[in-house]
Design a protein around this motif. Structure first.
Motif, PDB file in Angstrom:
ATOM      1  N   ASP A 134       0.856  -1.191   0.000  1.00  0.00           N
ATOM      2  CA  ASP A 134       0.000   0.000   0.000  1.00  0.00           C
ATOM      3  C   ASP A 134       0.891   1.240   0.000  1.00  0.00           C
ATOM      4  O   ASP A 134       1.267   1.752   1.052  1.00  0.00           O
ATOM      5  CB  ASP A 134      -0.906  -0.029   1.238  1.00  0.00           C
ATOM      6  N   TYR A 135       1.226   1.725  -1.193  1.00  0.00           N
ATOM      7  CA  TYR A 135       2.189   2.822  -1.287  1.00  0.00           C
ATOM      8  C   TYR A 135       1.640   4.133  -0.726  1.00  0.00           C
ATOM      9  O   TYR A 135       2.405   5.045  -0.381  1.00  0.00           O
ATOM     10  CB  TYR A 135       2.642   3.020  -2.743  1.00  0.00           C
ATOM     11  N   GLN A 136       0.323   4.245  -0.615  1.00  0.00           N
ATOM     12  CA  GLN A 136      -0.254   5.476  -0.082  1.00  0.00           C
ATOM     13  C   GLN A 136      -0.103   5.572   1.440  1.00  0.00           C
ATOM     14  O   GLN A 136      -0.062   6.674   1.986  1.00  0.00           O
ATOM     15  CB  GLN A 136      -1.731   5.565  -0.456  1.00  0.00           C
ATOM     16  N   ARG A 137       0.012   4.425   2.100  1.00  0.00           N
ATOM     17  CA  ARG A 137       0.098   4.415   3.570  1.00  0.00           C
ATOM     18  C   ARG A 137       1.427   3.904   4.116  1.00  0.00           C
ATOM     19  O   ARG A 137       1.720   4.091   5.294  1.00  0.00           O
ATOM     20  CB  ARG A 137      -1.042   3.562   4.147  1.00  0.00           C
ATOM     21  N   LYS A 194       3.478   5.569   6.969  1.00  0.00           N
ATOM     22  CA  LYS A 194       3.736   6.992   6.755  1.00  0.00           C
ATOM     23  C   LYS A 194       3.086   7.788   7.889  1.00  0.00           C
ATOM     24  O   LYS A 194       2.160   7.309   8.552  1.00  0.00           O
ATOM     25  CB  LYS A 194       3.143   7.446   5.418  1.00  0.00           C
ATOM     26  N   HIS A 195       3.565   9.003   8.068  1.00  0.00           N
ATOM     27  CA  HIS A 195       2.948   9.870   9.073  1.00  0.00           C
ATOM     28  C   HIS A 195       1.502  10.188   8.700  1.00  0.00           C
ATOM     29  O   HIS A 195       0.625  10.287   9.578  1.00  0.00           O
ATOM     30  CB  HIS A 195       3.758  11.162   9.224  1.00  0.00           C
ATOM     31  N   ALA A 196       1.258  10.341   7.416  1.00  0.00           N
ATOM     32  CA  ALA A 196      -0.099  10.595   6.909  1.00  0.00           C
ATOM     33  C   ALA A 196      -0.179  10.049   5.485  1.00  0.00           C
ATOM     34  O   ALA A 196       0.799  10.118   4.738  1.00  0.00           O
ATOM     35  CB  ALA A 196      -0.417  12.086   6.926  1.00  0.00           C
ATOM     36  N   PRO A 197      -1.326   9.500   5.089  1.00  0.00           N
ATOM     37  CA  PRO A 197      -1.458   8.951   3.730  1.00  0.00           C
ATOM     38  C   PRO A 197      -1.266  10.024   2.663  1.00  0.00           C
ATOM     39  O   PRO A 197      -1.659  11.181   2.848  1.00  0.00           O
ATOM     40  CB  PRO A 197      -2.890   8.407   3.702  1.00  0.00           C
ATOM     41  N   ASP A 198      -0.641   9.640   1.547  1.00  0.00           N
ATOM     42  CA  ASP A 198      -0.539  10.529   0.387  1.00  0.00           C
ATOM     43  C   ASP A 198      -0.396   9.660  -0.863  1.00  0.00           C
ATOM     44  O   ASP A 198      -0.400   8.436  -0.784  1.00  0.00           O
ATOM     45  CB  ASP A 198       0.639  11.508   0.528  1.00  0.00           C
TER      46      ASP A 198
END
Length: 362
Positions: free
Chosen positions: A276-279, A293-297
């Motif tokens: 899950d590259y966004q998270r 991640k610190h926040a999803p992007d």
């Protein structure tokens, strides 16, 4: 099979035979959407020039795929003569640049050093002169290259995170990429050699994946694709995760039985479906890890092993498209019933049955 490929044992899977399959494939190569019958395959040396008749005659697609990957590797890698021509071209470029900037150190890196490059690959070069800034060095070399008739198609890419100059040497028609005062590529050479000794499957994966990306024009970082440095780190991260999973489940003995085809498909599955590259983000230091991640992007995040502040994945702004292709190829090849004597590998690197991009002259 040749001695240099002896690391791989083969495992035959139970494969269900089917008389025909209907292929619906609208996300990647729509040209291959068709109904296929088992007796329609025609052996064509221009479509699959790497494939020998001996390998094509192997009944089990899993084993055929494995052997075909080895044959492709032997076919696509440069010969001694091909590499010597590149060394001569590099020497001419080095002499020219040192005449313009006498104190500079010029070194090749990347696939040119490992000899794992496609026939039309760029030659990566770094210029090092710590007495002046990379920007000043860039300007000096750019002016000299553009004035000389020894080079053509000089392309200045100043706005990239790592400014580079791209050009063709007229005599050889090889393309060069020059960067300035950047040490990452040179430091990577030892890391690459170490990875190849730990993971014998590595070199096969990188050549297949380079070909996949190059054919879809997704192999340049500055245009949002996956460059060689990032691809190397992605494969290394994947292979580490495979081993961690095997050891955690006390199944390390099974690692000896994974075929090259299975490694390729699991790579496509890992990045195309599981990661899950966004998270998530990938860290390469201390044996590697995947953290939140610190926040999803929407950015792919893979942190350089040499610089914790350098996210080498973030420049690949077409990553959603790339991972979608990975997922597509994984689903396609996991569900398709391959015909007798048919190339399995072509569905990754030449799925539209056109003349293969990298035909070599005999």
């Amino acid at each position: 099979m040749q001695e240099k490929h002896k690391n791989f044992s083969l495992r035959i899977k139970n494969i269900e035979n089917k008389n025909q399959a209907i292929i619906i494939d609208d996300d990647d190569e729509p040209k291959i959407q068709k109904q296929i019958k088992q007796n329609e395959y025609q052996f064509d040396s221009e479509i699959t020039p790497w494939l020998s008749q001996k390998t094509a005659s192997i009944k089990h697609p899993t084993i055929r795929f494995h052997n075909e990957i080895i044959e492709f590797y032997d076919y696509i890698c440069p010969t001694i003569e091909e590499h010597k021509k590149r060394e001569q071209a590099f020497k001419r470029v080095e002499i020219f640049i040192k005449e313009c900037v006498s104190e500079v150190d010029i070194q090749a890196f990347g696939s040119f050093k490992t000899k794992l490059y496609l026939p039309n690959a760029d030659i990566d070069v770094v210029m090092i002169d710590k007495s002046i800034s990379a920007k000043e060095l860039y300007k000096k070399v750019a002016q000299s290259l553009m004035k000389s008739d020894k080079f053509e198609n000089v392309n200045l890419i100043a706005n990239a995170k790592v400014p580079i100059i791209k050009f063709f040497e007229v005599e050889s028609q090889y393309q060069f990429d020059i960067s300035f005062n950047q040490m990452d590529g040179l430091r990577q050479i030892d890391e690459i050699q170490k990875a190849f000794s730990i993971y014998p499957e590595f070199k096969y994966l990188i050549m297949i994946l380079k070909c996949m990306l190059k054919q879809r024009e997704l192999n340049e970082t500055y245009s949002g694709g996956i460059g060689s440095f990032l691809l190397f780190q992605m494969i290394l991260a994947f292979l580490r995760e495979i081993r961690k999973e095997a050891f955690a489940n006390k199944k390390q003995e099974q690692l000896k039985n994974i075929t090259l085809g299975e490694y390729i498909l699991r790579f496509l599955e890992f990045y195309g479906q599981k990661f899950d590259y966004q998270r998530k983000r990938i860290l390469m230091v201390n044996g590697g890890s995947i953290i939140n991640k610190h926040a999803p992007d929407d950015k792919f995040s893979l942190i350089s092993p040499q610089d914790p502040d350098h996210d080498i994945g973030s420049s690949s702004f077409r990553i959603k498209e790339i991972f979608k292709i990975f997922a597509n190829r994984y689903n396609y090849m996991s569900n398709y019933s391959f015909k007798p004597e048919e190339s399995v590998l072509k569905y990754l690197i030449n799925p539209s049955d056109q003349k293969f991009t990298f035909i070599k002259q005999n």
